[in-house]
Design a protein around this motif. Structure first.
Motif, PDB file in Angstrom:
ATOM      1  N   ASN A   1       0.830  -1.215   0.000  1.00 40.07           N
ATOM      2  CA  ASN A   1       0.000   0.000   0.000  1.00 40.07           C
ATOM      3  C   ASN A   1       0.856   1.254   0.000  1.00 40.07           C
ATOM      4  O   ASN A   1       0.483   2.274   0.561  1.00 40.07           O
ATOM      5  CB  ASN A   1      -0.930   0.002   1.217  1.00 40.07           C
ATOM      6  N   ILE A   2       2.058   1.251  -0.577  1.00 42.02           N
ATOM      7  CA  ILE A   2       2.966   2.392  -0.608  1.00 42.02           C
ATOM      8  C   ILE A   2       2.371   3.555  -1.390  1.00 42.02           C
ATOM      9  O   ILE A   2       2.567   4.729  -1.028  1.00 42.02           O
ATOM     10  CB  ILE A   2       4.353   1.977  -1.177  1.00 42.02           C
ATOM     11  N   ASP A   3       1.624   3.252  -2.410  1.00 41.88           N
ATOM     12  CA  ASP A   3       1.047   4.322  -3.220  1.00 41.88           C
ATOM     13  C   ASP A   3       0.049   5.124  -2.394  1.00 41.88           C
ATOM     14  O   ASP A   3      -0.023   6.362  -2.479  1.00 41.88           O
ATOM     15  CB  ASP A   3       0.362   3.728  -4.468  1.00 41.88           C
ATOM     16  N   GLU A   4      -0.702   4.396  -1.599  1.00 41.44           N
ATOM     17  CA  GLU A   4      -1.688   5.086  -0.763  1.00 41.44           C
ATOM     18  C   GLU A   4      -1.010   6.005   0.243  1.00 41.44           C
ATOM     19  O   GLU A   4      -1.452   7.134   0.468  1.00 41.44           O
ATOM     20  CB  GLU A   4      -2.547   4.047  -0.022  1.00 41.44           C
ATOM     21  N   VAL A   5       0.084   5.560   0.858  1.00 37.47           N
ATOM     22  CA  VAL A   5       0.816   6.370   1.845  1.00 37.47           C
ATOM     23  C   VAL A   5       1.413   7.600   1.183  1.00 37.47           C
ATOM     24  O   VAL A   5       1.356   8.716   1.713  1.00 37.47           O
ATOM     25  CB  VAL A   5       1.910   5.524   2.520  1.00 37.47           C
ATOM     26  N   VAL A   6       1.980   7.444  -0.004  1.00 42.69           N
ATOM     27  CA  VAL A   6       2.586   8.573  -0.722  1.00 42.69           C
ATOM     28  C   VAL A   6       1.524   9.593  -1.056  1.00 42.69           C
ATOM     29  O   VAL A   6       1.739  10.809  -0.936  1.00 42.69           O
ATOM     30  CB  VAL A   6       3.316   8.081  -1.987  1.00 42.69           C
ATOM     31  N   SER A   7       0.342   9.126  -1.425  1.00 36.26           N
ATOM     32  CA  SER A   7      -0.739  10.056  -1.762  1.00 36.26           C
ATOM     33  C   SER A   7      -1.125  10.886  -0.534  1.00 36.26           C
ATOM     34  O   SER A   7      -1.348  12.105  -0.610  1.00 36.26           O
ATOM     35  CB  SER A   7      -1.946   9.269  -2.284  1.00 36.26           C
ATOM     36  N   LYS A   8      -1.211  10.243   0.635  1.00 32.63           N
ATOM     37  CA  LYS A   8      -1.567  10.953   1.872  1.00 32.63           C
ATOM     38  C   LYS A   8      -0.503  11.999   2.209  1.00 32.63           C
ATOM     39  O   LYS A   8      -0.823  13.129   2.618  1.00 32.63           O
ATOM     40  CB  LYS A   8      -1.710   9.984   3.031  1.00 32.63           C
ATOM     41  N   ILE A   9       0.742  11.651   2.024  1.00 29.55           N
ATOM     42  CA  ILE A   9       1.816  12.586   2.365  1.00 29.55           C
ATOM     43  C   ILE A   9       1.776  13.782   1.429  1.00 29.55           C
ATOM     44  O   ILE A   9       1.938  14.943   1.873  1.00 29.55           O
ATOM     45  CB  ILE A   9       3.179  11.865   2.292  1.00 29.55           C
ATOM     46  N   ARG A  10       1.548  13.554   0.146  1.00 29.26           N
ATOM     47  CA  ARG A  10       1.504  14.673  -0.790  1.00 29.26           C
ATOM     48  C   ARG A  10       0.327  15.573  -0.469  1.00 29.26           C
ATOM     49  O   ARG A  10       0.411  16.799  -0.575  1.00 29.26           O
ATOM     50  CB  ARG A  10       1.385  14.121  -2.227  1.00 29.26           C
ATOM     51  N   LEU A  11      -0.798  14.943  -0.084  1.00 31.00           N
ATOM     52  CA  LEU A  11      -1.966  15.738   0.287  1.00 31.00           C
ATOM     53  C   LEU A  11      -1.666  16.622   1.506  1.00 31.00           C
ATOM     54  O   LEU A  11      -2.036  17.808   1.557  1.00 31.00           O
ATOM     55  CB  LEU A  11      -3.150  14.812   0.568  1.00 31.00           C
ATOM     56  N   LYS A  12      -0.981  16.069   2.397  1.00 30.23           N
ATOM     57  CA  LYS A  12      -0.612  16.818   3.595  1.00 30.23           C
ATOM     58  C   LYS A  12       0.343  17.960   3.246  1.00 30.23           C
ATOM     59  O   LYS A  12       0.240  19.077   3.789  1.00 30.23           O
ATOM     60  CB  LYS A  12       0.039  15.876   4.604  1.00 30.23           C
ATOM     61  N   ILE A  13       1.234  17.730   2.294  1.00 28.08           N
ATOM     62  CA  ILE A  13       2.189  18.756   1.876  1.00 28.08           C
ATOM     63  C   ILE A  13       1.444  19.898   1.213  1.00 28.08           C
ATOM     64  O   ILE A  13       1.748  21.087   1.423  1.00 28.08           O
ATOM     65  CB  ILE A  13       3.231  18.145   0.920  1.00 28.08           C
ATOM     66  N   ARG A  14       0.439  19.563   0.421  1.00 27.20           N
ATOM     67  CA  ARG A  14      -0.318  20.619  -0.231  1.00 27.20           C
ATOM     68  C   ARG A  14      -1.034  21.486   0.796  1.00 27.20           C
ATOM     69  O   ARG A  14      -1.079  22.721   0.675  1.00 27.20           O
ATOM     70  CB  ARG A  14      -1.340  20.013  -1.216  1.00 27.20           C
ATOM     71  N   HIS A  15      -1.626  20.832   1.753  1.00 29.59           N
ATOM     72  CA  HIS A  15      -2.313  21.604   2.822  1.00 29.59           C
ATOM     73  C   HIS A  15      -1.352  22.539   3.526  1.00 29.59           C
ATOM     74  O   HIS A  15      -1.686  23.694   3.820  1.00 29.59           O
ATOM     75  CB  HIS A  15      -2.967  20.652   3.825  1.00 29.59           C
ATOM     76  N   LEU A  16      -0.169  22.057   3.857  1.00 31.34           N
ATOM     77  CA  LEU A  16       0.832  22.887   4.519  1.00 31.34           C
ATOM     78  C   LEU A  16       1.249  24.044   3.624  1.00 31.34           C
ATOM     79  O   LEU A  16       1.426  25.184   4.090  1.00 31.34           O
ATOM     80  CB  LEU A  16       2.064  22.049   4.906  1.00 31.34           C
ATOM     81  N   ASP A  17       1.384  23.808   2.316  1.00 32.43           N
ATOM     82  CA  ASP A  17       1.772  24.871   1.397  1.00 32.43           C
ATOM     83  C   ASP A  17       0.691  25.942   1.360  1.00 32.43           C
ATOM     84  O   ASP A  17       0.986  27.164   1.342  1.00 32.43           O
ATOM     85  CB  ASP A  17       1.982  24.297  -0.035  1.00 32.43           C
ATOM     86  N   ASP A  18      -0.565  25.489   1.340  1.00 30.04           N
ATOM     87  CA  ASP A  18      -1.652  26.459   1.339  1.00 30.04           C
ATOM     88  C   ASP A  18      -1.629  27.318   2.604  1.00 30.04           C
ATOM     89  O   ASP A  18      -1.819  28.546   2.563  1.00 30.04           O
ATOM     90  CB  ASP A  18      -3.002  25.747   1.205  1.00 30.04           C
ATOM     91  N   GLU A  19      -1.404  26.686   3.732  1.00 27.49           N
ATOM     92  CA  GLU A  19      -1.370  27.429   5.002  1.00 27.49           C
ATOM     93  C   GLU A  19      -0.212  28.422   5.013  1.00 27.49           C
ATOM     94  O   GLU A  19      -0.360  29.569   5.455  1.00 27.49           O
ATOM     95  CB  GLU A  19      -1.247  26.459   6.180  1.00 27.49           C
ATOM     96  N   ILE A  20       0.924  28.001   4.497  1.00 23.84           N
ATOM     97  CA  ILE A  20       2.101  28.879   4.470  1.00 23.84           C
ATOM     98  C   ILE A  20       1.853  30.061   3.559  1.00 23.84           C
ATOM     99  O   ILE A  20       2.195  31.211   3.873  1.00 23.84           O
ATOM    100  CB  ILE A  20       3.349  28.086   4.033  1.00 23.84           C
ATOM    101  N   ARG A  21       1.219  29.782   2.429  1.00 27.13           N
ATOM    102  CA  ARG A  21       0.960  30.840   1.450  1.00 27.13           C
ATOM    103  C   ARG A  21       0.024  31.882   2.051  1.00 27.13           C
ATOM    104  O   ARG A  21       0.225  33.083   1.913  1.00 27.13           O
ATOM    105  CB  ARG A  21       0.357  30.213   0.181  1.00 27.13           C
ATOM    106  N   MET A  22      -1.003  31.415   2.788  1.00 27.59           N
ATOM    107  CA  MET A  22      -1.941  32.338   3.402  1.00 27.59           C
ATOM    108  C   MET A  22      -1.267  33.177   4.484  1.00 27.59           C
ATOM    109  O   MET A  22      -1.502  34.384   4.608  1.00 27.59           O
ATOM    110  CB  MET A  22      -3.126  31.567   4.013  1.00 27.59           C
TER     111      MET A  22
END
Length: 797
Positions: free
Chosen positions: A61-82
């Motif tokens: 299930n490595i693909d699923e874990v990588v997807s979750k991490i990327r999603l989390k990175i996007r959220h953090l980027d959005d928060e930083i940008r704001m």
């Protein structure tokens, strides 16, 4: 895929550029606590990956874990940008707010500067206003001072002018009020004395005071001349006001006015009671005091309101009268010393002290601290005590000589009364009571001491003390010691036959009951005199002057009374002792070598006990008030009788063994009686004093040991000598010789024993009581003999 690679590349670059210090990391942890491993400063990628994929199967299930991490990175980027965008807007707003704050500060600074300038202008204005006010205050103060000073100056100038005018017209009533005011005003000008006009006014005031003083003295001299004209009928208003003025002037004027008045007031007294007048002598001394009492009453009526109350003129007149009277009486007594008799002197002293007491009750004595020359009284005296009566002190030798003669007559009467008491069938009223003459003597002493101490506490009282000593000695010798009964002589000795018949009445010359009562009464009297003499010494030291206190010493007189006490005790001892002498003599004449058996106590013992029982209770009853001296009597009798008894024991020779046993029984009986001697014949049995019991036990035990040595066999000699040393511990050859004489040894045997005794010297330490068994005697024989003796003693007890 490429976009993701770019993002990862940017993250790596940020990790390389972003370095946060440990302190910042800790602060962030405290502000934003988090349990996410990604937020830890020591994040380890390998460990985190191993945690996510612990096994190979989990890699499915490595693909699923990588997807979750990327999603989390996007959220953090959005928060930083704001956050970044928000911070850019905040910076712009902050710069605008800062500019507005700077502008407000500038406006505030301008306003503060304007306020400061206005405050400085106001302060300057206030200073100018207050400067004017201070100047006005100083001007007002100076103006007020000037006005006051001018008023005072006006008052002073007017007052001085008025004073000079009033003085010339002798208007003392107005002068008294005005003078005090002028003096008070003049006090304000003391610092202006450098001004000539002020100094002239001060000199005019002093001149007015001087003139006033001279004028007042002249007025009093004219009103109360020292000699010549009679006294005015009463005080004038002028003189009364003049006294008020004198009270304001210097103290010398007041003193001169007082002296002039008192001198004139007492001038008549000095004329009436001159030395050549009959009323001046001591027999009419009370007329002097009557005169002054009348004059004091006249003063109160005529002149009481003329002088100020605080002058105490009545007391001053009385004090000056006392000094004049003291001088006049001293002079006339020196001129007529030979005419002074005791009764006349005592009369004058009595009247004088009564007058002094009257003055003490009427006046306070406040003037004694004033200018009048008087002696300072002692703290225990009143101011008027002795102010006149001191003049009698040089002549008190007449009083002392009179008391000497009176005491001599008193002692002669005591001696006559004592001879009457010492006659046959005459006795004291009460057994062992103090002689009445003793109380009379000390009561007379007390009366003389009180009387003399009121007249003098100096040499006269010391002389009276020596008279007391003289007659205390005479009383102890001529009244007490001289009237003691003589020592009775022994009658004929007792015969052996009379002792064997146990006669109860023995022919012995002894003191009679009256004589015993007299001896005990004399002892009690001497004891009372001893204690009272000590109290008399203390009283004399209390009354006499301090510098003479060491010369008061009645120790010799107390010793003489102590000797009388010792003589009385010795007479009582000798009386009982001599009564026992015939019995002791008879003891030595008994055939002790022929005694075959031990019986009851011997007749001589019964005789001695009889005398003790007859004598001791009588002495004890007579000395009931002097118990300690009865104890001394018992001790002295024991010290006298026991050595005498031992000497008579040595004279009983030869003595057989049975005779020694009988003597030992008699000795034990006497020992028992002597131990009970203090309470013998008394219903109340008291334990004898330890000091007395020790003497009896020690002395009589020695007698018992002597007899036990005599009882021991002389064979072998070595054993006899050892036994003697153990029992007696007496290294004297004479005592050993006496023991050998009692045993009846021949001279040759005694010589051998003495030689052996000398060889055994020095003796060993004090030995043991009991009979040492000689090596030559059988233990059974010695034990049987001792048991028999013990049975006899127990039976007798």
């Amino acid at each position: 895929m490429e976009e993701e690679d770019v993002d990862l590349t940017m993250d790596d670059d940020m990790n390389e550029l972003l370095h946060i210090s440990p302190d910042v990391e800790q602060a962030m942890e405290e502000v934003f606590p988090s349990q996410d491993p990604l937020d830890k400063p020591d994040f380890n990628v390998v460990e985190y990956i191993n945690t996510l994929f612990p096994t190979e199967q989990s890699l499915s299930n490595i693909d699923e874990v990588v997807s979750k991490i990327r999603l989390k990175i996007r959220h953090l980027d959005d928060e930083i940008r704001m956050v970044v965008r928000g911070q850019s807007n905040v910076g712009q707003d902050g710069r605008q707010a800062l500019e507005e704050a700077q502008q407000s500060i500038q406006e505030l600074f301008t306003k503060i500067r304007d306020i400061k300038e206005k405050a400085e202008k106001s302060e300057q204005m206030v200073k100018e206003i207050t400067r004017d006010i201070k100047q006005l205050d100083h001007a007002k103060r100076h103006l007020t001072t000037s006005i006051t000073t001018l008023n005072h100056l006006h008052m002073l100038v007017g007052g001085v002018d008025s004073l000079e005018s009033l003085v010339r017209r002798r208007q003392y009533g107005e002068v008294a009020n005005l003078l005090q005011c002028v003096l008070n005003v003049l006090e304000h000008f003391q610092r202006y004395m450098g001004i000539p006009h002020i100094r002239q006014l001060s000199e005019r005031v002093r001149a007015v005071q001087t003139e006033l003083g001279q004028q007042i003295l002249e007025d009093f001299e004219e009103a109360f001349p020292s000699q010549g004209a009679k006294r005015p009928t009463g005080p004038t208003t002028v003189l009364q006001d003049a006294c008020l003025v004198a009270n304001i002037l210097e103290h010398r004027i007041k003193q001169e006015v007082i002296k002039k008045f008192i001198r004139q007031h007492l001038s008549e007294y000095l004329v009436l009671f001159q030395e050549n007048q009959d009323v001046a002598w001591l027999d009419k001394v009370d007329r002097r005091y009557t005169w002054i009492k009348r004059q004091l009453g006249e003063y109160e009526d005529k002149y009481g309101r003329m002088f100020p109350a605080e002058w105490l003129m009545a007391e001053r007149i009385a004090v000056e009268f006392c000094h004049k009277t003291r001088g006049e009486l001293s002079s006339i007594m020196r001129a007529r010393t030979s005419e002074i008799e005791v009764k006349l002197l005592l009369f004058a002293i009595q009247r004088t002290t009564a007058f002094e007491n009257l003055l003490t009750r009427r006046f306070t004595g406040s003037t004694f601290t004033d200018w009048l020359p008087v002696q300072k009284p002692k703290a225990t005296e009143t101011p008027f005590q002795g102010i006149i009566s001191k003049c009698f002190e040089p002549h008190l030798s007449v009083y002392v000589e009179s008391q000497d003669r009176n005491l001599a007559e008193l002692l002669e009467r005591f001696a006559a009364d004592m001879k009457a008491q010492c006659r046959p069938k005459a006795s004291l009223d009460e057994a062992g009571a103090v002689l009445p003459s003793c109380a009379d003597l000390f009561m007379y002493y007390k009366k003389c001491l009180v009387q003399c101490s009121q007249l003098s506490t100096g040499e006269s009282l010391l002389a009276l003390a020596k008279v007391f000593q003289k007659y205390l000695q005479e009383y102890s010798q001529k009244i007490l010691a001289a009237n003691l009964p003589k020592v009775p002589s022994s009658g004929g000795g007792l015969t052996i036959v009379s002792l064997l018949k146990e006669k109860d009445s023995l022919e012995v010359t002894r003191f009679t009951m009256d004589e015993l009562r007299l001896i005990c009464g004399t002892l009690s009297t001497a004891e009372y005199c001893l204690a009272t003499t000590q109290q008399l010494e203390e009283k004399l030291k209390e009354k006499v002057d301090d510098n003479l206190m060491e010369q008061i010493n009645l120790a010799a007189e107390m010793d003489m009374f102590g000797m009388v006490i010792s003589s009385c005790i010795q007479l009582l001892v000798q009386d009982l002792d001599s009564a026992c002498d015939p019995a002791l003599t008879a003891m030595t004449k008994m055939p002790w070598q022929n005694v075959e058996h031990v019986g009851d106590q011997s007749p001589y013992v019964t005789s001695i006990i009889s005398h003790i029982k007859q004598n001791v209770p009588v002495v004890r009853d007579y000395l009931a008030s002097a118990r300690k001296y009865f104890t001394q009597f018992c001790i002295k009798f024991a010290n006298s009788f026991i050595p005498k008894f031992i000497n008579h024991v040595f004279k009983c020779k030869p003595v057989s063994t049975v005779g020694a046993e009988q003597l030992l029984l008699d000795t034990h009986s006497l020992k028992t009686v002597l131990q009970d001697l203090p309470s013998i014949g008394s219903d109340v049995v008291r334990k004898a004093p330890a000091s007395y019991t020790k003497i009896v036990v020690k002395g009589m035990t020695r007698a018992e040991m002597i007899l036990k040595v005599v009882m021991s066999p002389q064979d072998p000699p070595q054993g006899f000598v050892d036994n003697y040393i153990k029992l007696l511990s007496d290294s004297s050859p004479d005592t050993f010789q006496k023991v050998l004489d009692m045993k009846g040894l021949k001279r040759g045997e005694q010589s051998a024993m003495l030689e052996l005794f000398r060889q055994r010297q020095p003796p060993p330490p004090a030995g043991q009581e009991g009979i040492a068994l000689a090596s030559g005697a059988t233990p059974e024989q010695e034990s049987s003999r001792i048991r028999k003796l013990e049975k006899l003693i127990k039976k007798r007890l």
